[in-house]
Design a protein around this motif. Structure first.
Motif, PDB file in Angstrom:
ATOM      1  N   SER A 164      -4.090  -0.059 -11.542  1.00  0.00           N
ATOM      2  CA  SER A 164      -4.899   0.977 -12.054  1.00  0.00           C
ATOM      3  C   SER A 164      -4.214   2.235 -12.262  1.00  0.00           C
ATOM      4  N   TYR A 165      -3.047   2.405 -11.611  1.00  0.00           N
ATOM      5  CA  TYR A 165      -2.470   3.689 -11.379  1.00  0.00           C
ATOM      6  C   TYR A 165      -1.003   3.522 -12.232  1.00  0.00           C
ATOM      7  N   ALA A 166      -0.652   4.766 -12.823  1.00  0.00           N
ATOM      8  CA  ALA A 166       0.584   4.607 -13.435  1.00  0.00           C
ATOM      9  C   ALA A 166       1.735   4.767 -12.626  1.00  0.00           C
ATOM     10  N   GLN A 167       1.424   5.349 -11.292  1.00  0.00           N
ATOM     11  CA  GLN A 167       2.707   5.224 -10.580  1.00  0.00           C
ATOM     12  C   GLN A 167       1.935   5.312  -9.209  1.00  0.00           C
ATOM     13  N   VAL A 168       2.579   4.804  -7.992  1.00  0.00           N
ATOM     14  CA  VAL A 168       2.597   4.981  -6.619  1.00  0.00           C
ATOM     15  C   VAL A 168       3.417   5.646  -6.112  1.00  0.00           C
ATOM     16  N   VAL A 169       3.385   6.911  -5.587  1.00  0.00           N
ATOM     17  CA  VAL A 169       4.469   8.019  -5.146  1.00  0.00           C
ATOM     18  C   VAL A 169       4.447   7.559  -3.559  1.00  0.00           C
ATOM     19  N   SER A 170       5.827   7.368  -3.051  1.00  0.00           N
ATOM     20  CA  SER A 170       6.020   7.186  -1.572  1.00  0.00           C
ATOM     21  C   SER A 170       7.165   8.222  -1.263  1.00  0.00           C
ATOM     22  N   ALA A 171       6.921   9.107  -0.352  1.00  0.00           N
ATOM     23  CA  ALA A 171       8.050  10.098   0.116  1.00  0.00           C
ATOM     24  C   ALA A 171       8.958   9.483   1.227  1.00  0.00           C
ATOM     25  N   SER A 172       8.838   8.309   1.579  1.00  0.00           N
ATOM     26  CA  SER A 172       9.864   7.604   2.371  1.00  0.00           C
ATOM     27  C   SER A 172      10.429   6.125   1.733  1.00  0.00           C
ATOM     28  N   GLY A 173      11.719   6.058   1.858  1.00  0.00           N
ATOM     29  CA  GLY A 173      12.282   5.129   1.312  1.00  0.00           C
ATOM     30  C   GLY A 173      11.962   3.783   2.048  1.00  0.00           C
ATOM     31  N   GLU A 174      11.598   4.017   3.543  1.00  0.00           N
ATOM     32  CA  GLU A 174      11.170   2.550   4.177  1.00  0.00           C
ATOM     33  C   GLU A 174       9.906   2.281   3.605  1.00  0.00           C
ATOM     34  N   LEU A 175       8.705   3.299   3.593  1.00  0.00           N
ATOM     35  CA  LEU A 175       7.555   2.783   2.909  1.00  0.00           C
ATOM     36  C   LEU A 175       7.552   2.280   1.568  1.00  0.00           C
ATOM     37  N   SER A 176       8.370   2.761   0.941  1.00  0.00           N
ATOM     38  CA  SER A 176       8.631   2.528  -0.626  1.00  0.00           C
ATOM     39  C   SER A 176       8.924   0.722  -0.630  1.00  0.00           C
ATOM     40  N   ARG A 177       9.950   0.663   0.448  1.00  0.00           N
ATOM     41  CA  ARG A 177      10.593  -0.747   0.477  1.00  0.00           C
ATOM     42  C   ARG A 177       9.145  -1.842   0.676  1.00  0.00           C
ATOM     43  N   ARG A 178       8.511  -1.564   1.782  1.00  0.00           N
ATOM     44  CA  ARG A 178       7.446  -2.172   2.365  1.00  0.00           C
ATOM     45  C   ARG A 178       6.184  -2.449   1.192  1.00  0.00           C
ATOM     46  N   LEU A 179       6.038  -1.322   0.357  1.00  0.00           N
ATOM     47  CA  LEU A 179       5.033  -1.430  -0.551  1.00  0.00           C
ATOM     48  C   LEU A 179       5.413  -2.431  -1.912  1.00  0.00           C
ATOM     49  N   ARG A 180       6.861  -2.302  -2.224  1.00  0.00           N
ATOM     50  CA  ARG A 180       7.312  -3.121  -3.167  1.00  0.00           C
ATOM     51  C   ARG A 180       7.467  -4.616  -2.553  1.00  0.00           C
ATOM     52  N   ASP A 181       7.632  -4.915  -1.355  1.00  0.00           N
ATOM     53  CA  ASP A 181       7.672  -6.231  -0.818  1.00  0.00           C
ATOM     54  C   ASP A 181       6.303  -6.643  -0.651  1.00  0.00           C
ATOM     55  N   GLY A 182       5.464  -5.836  -0.762  1.00  0.00           N
ATOM     56  CA  GLY A 182       3.945  -6.395  -0.496  1.00  0.00           C
ATOM     57  C   GLY A 182       3.342  -6.535  -2.050  1.00  0.00           C
ATOM     58  N   ILE A 193       0.709  -9.959  11.000  1.00  0.00           N
ATOM     59  CA  ILE A 193      -0.180  -9.028  10.847  1.00  0.00           C
ATOM     60  C   ILE A 193      -0.523  -8.872   9.286  1.00  0.00           C
ATOM     61  N   ASP A 194       0.482  -8.710   8.526  1.00  0.00           N
ATOM     62  CA  ASP A 194       0.329  -8.677   7.399  1.00  0.00           C
ATOM     63  C   ASP A 194      -0.711  -9.869   6.598  1.00  0.00           C
ATOM     64  N   ARG A 195      -0.486 -10.971   6.913  1.00  0.00           N
ATOM     65  CA  ARG A 195      -1.005 -12.155   6.467  1.00  0.00           C
ATOM     66  C   ARG A 195      -2.646 -11.852   6.819  1.00  0.00           C
ATOM     67  N   HIS A 196      -2.892 -11.171   8.175  1.00  0.00           N
ATOM     68  CA  HIS A 196      -4.200 -11.146   8.698  1.00  0.00           C
ATOM     69  C   HIS A 196      -4.985  -9.929   7.885  1.00  0.00           C
ATOM     70  N   PHE A 197      -4.102  -9.086   7.456  1.00  0.00           N
ATOM     71  CA  PHE A 197      -4.675  -7.752   6.728  1.00  0.00           C
ATOM     72  C   PHE A 197      -4.210  -8.026   5.053  1.00  0.00           C
ATOM     73  N   GLY A 198      -4.167  -9.407   4.677  1.00  0.00           N
ATOM     74  CA  GLY A 198      -4.054  -9.583   3.080  1.00  0.00           C
ATOM     75  C   GLY A 198      -4.977  -8.905   2.359  1.00  0.00           C
ATOM     76  N   TRP A 199      -6.312  -8.568   2.896  1.00  0.00           N
ATOM     77  CA  TRP A 199      -7.388  -7.851   2.266  1.00  0.00           C
ATOM     78  C   TRP A 199      -6.807  -6.409   1.700  1.00  0.00           C
ATOM     79  N   PHE A 200      -6.106  -6.023   2.581  1.00  0.00           N
ATOM     80  CA  PHE A 200      -5.613  -4.466   2.362  1.00  0.00           C
ATOM     81  C   PHE A 200      -4.489  -4.561   1.520  1.00  0.00           C
ATOM     82  N   TRP A 201      -3.727  -5.486   1.387  1.00  0.00           N
ATOM     83  CA  TRP A 201      -2.571  -5.490   0.664  1.00  0.00           C
ATOM     84  C   TRP A 201      -3.204  -6.027  -0.777  1.00  0.00           C
ATOM     85  N   ARG A 202      -4.196  -6.877  -0.989  1.00  0.00           N
ATOM     86  CA  ARG A 202      -4.762  -6.968  -2.431  1.00  0.00           C
ATOM     87  C   ARG A 202      -5.589  -5.708  -2.812  1.00  0.00           C
ATOM     88  N   HIS A 203      -5.884  -4.787  -1.870  1.00  0.00           N
ATOM     89  CA  HIS A 203      -6.693  -3.477  -2.370  1.00  0.00           C
ATOM     90  C   HIS A 203      -5.649  -2.871  -2.901  1.00  0.00           C
TER      91      HIS A 203
END
Length: 384
Positions: free
Chosen positions: A154-172, A137-147
């Motif tokens: 462009s942002y000084a930081q990207v704030v996540s309130a969830s450890g699980e989401l933070s991990r996926r964002l870093r993996d992305g 699914i991530d490969r097919h939605f590569g356009w969103f990960w590129r976004h």
């Protein structure tokens, strides 16, 4: 420090984001900051929320999929509002169009993106995981990960309130992710508000005696919340134990949920509870909170339930899963009605004692950490 929060999801009838923003407007001045929220509304106007706190509404069209919300229609109007506010720090509360628009603003203030939404979990994974792996699914939605990676640049930081989401964002591939968990409104939710009379009355309304299990579900009636799955799970669990389910909320899925409930006397669908004190009393008087959404970025309602002394029955993915860290909490396989039913039965047949043994994390704890991070970013920018 002057902070401007560009919040596309803020609306008078909104859910968790509205609760978050309302508390932030009250908290920022107490920490010595000025806060203006820029939000899409029916007309241009400024609403004062007290000294150092205001909402700047920008005339915007209604969001076609949910008429409770609007969306920023033109970048120039948003850029003009930012120019007029002259912020020291800009926060954006959506990873969609508003984030790209603020990234293109020519102002000098640093920017922070707060992930109040997890679109991949709410939509792509929910739609396609029955037939494909997340990697596919991530490969097919590569356009969103590129976004997202462009925003990260462009942002000084990207704030996540969830450890699980933070991990996926870093993996992305995002480099500027920080985890700052949210919390509950102070002084509202408490196990001491438990009312056995109210509990017995709610169970009676569901056709059960005081020995029944009272499950509470709270939230918008939206597809990503998976309430039909929870209704199916509660009905199946009711074949093995006396289980009542009270759903509290409003939204476009109401008719579908009513059909799912059918004539089951043990499941009730009530409207939203706008009075926070009444909601706190209701939460403390249930036996467990049940939730079906694996796309929560924090799951405010789960945190409020924990502060009320409840155990959780929640999916094993997303922000709700992060909250389910107590010995009496139960996780089930995300998206599986059968596994949710089995989790409810396990809980019903051997319910653990519900006890809050520590002070819950409060929303002001989150804001203190968030504003401290902004102060550090602004100081670093000034030094550079």
């Amino acid at each position: 420090m002057k902070i401007v929060d560009v919040c596309a999801f803020y609306a008078p009838k909104g859910g968790g984001v509205r609760t978050y923003i309302d508390r932030k407007l009250a908290a920022a001045p107490s920490f010595g900051h000025e806060l203006t929220v820029i939000a899409p509304g029916p007309c241009d106007r400024v609403e004062q929320r007290g000294p150092g706190a205001s909402i700047r509404w920008i005339a915007a069209p209604a969001f076609p999929l949910d008429r409770n919300y609007r969306y920023f229609g033109h970048p120039v109007a948003l850029h003009d509002a930012l120019d007029a506010e002259r912020p020291d720090m800009v926060e954006v509360s959506s990873p969609w169009r508003s984030a790209a628009t603020v990234a293109g603003w020519r102002g000098r203030a640093p920017r922070s993106l707060v992930m109040h939404a997890d679109p991949l979990s709410a939509y792509a994974y929910r739609w396609f995981e029955p037939v494909a792996s997340r990697a596919t699914i991530d490969r097919h939605f590569g356009w969103f990960w590129r976004h997202l990676r462009r925003l990260d640049e462009s942002y000084a930081q990207v704030v996540s309130a969830s450890g699980e989401l933070s991990r996926r964002l870093r993996d992305g591939g995002l480099q500027n992710v920080v985890t700052i968990p949210m919390g509950v409104d102070p002084g509202i939710f408490s196990p001491g508000l438990r009312d056995e009379g109210l509990r017995a009355s709610l169970l009676a309304d569901c056709g059960l005696g005081a020995d029944g299990l009272l499950l509470l579900g709270v939230g918008r009636l939206a597809p990503e919340k998976r309430w039909p799955m929870i209704v199916e799970a509660a009905a199946a669990a009711g074949s093995h134990a006396p289980v009542a389910l009270l759903l509290v909320g409003a939204g476009r899925e109401r008719a579908r949920i009513v059909r799912q409930i059918g004539g089951n006397p043990h499941i009730r669908l009530a409207g939203p509870v706008g009075d926070r004190a009444a909601l706190a009393r209701l939460m403390a008087s249930a036996d467990a909170l049940v939730h079906g959404c694996e796309a929560e970025t924090f799951c405010m309602v789960a945190a409020e339930a924990k502060a009320s002394g409840l155990n959780l029955i929640v999916p094993d993915q997303g922000g709700a899963s992060d909250q389910a860290c107590g010995p009496g909490d139960v996780r089930f396989r995300a998206g599986s009605a059968a596994d949710a039913a089995a989790a409810i039965v396990r809980f019903a047949l051997s319910p653990p004692a519900a006890a809050l043994t520590h002070r819950p994390r409060e929303m002001d704890d989150h804001f203190r950490e968030l504003f401290d991070s902004y102060r550090a970013i602004v100081a670093e920018r000034c030094a550079a």
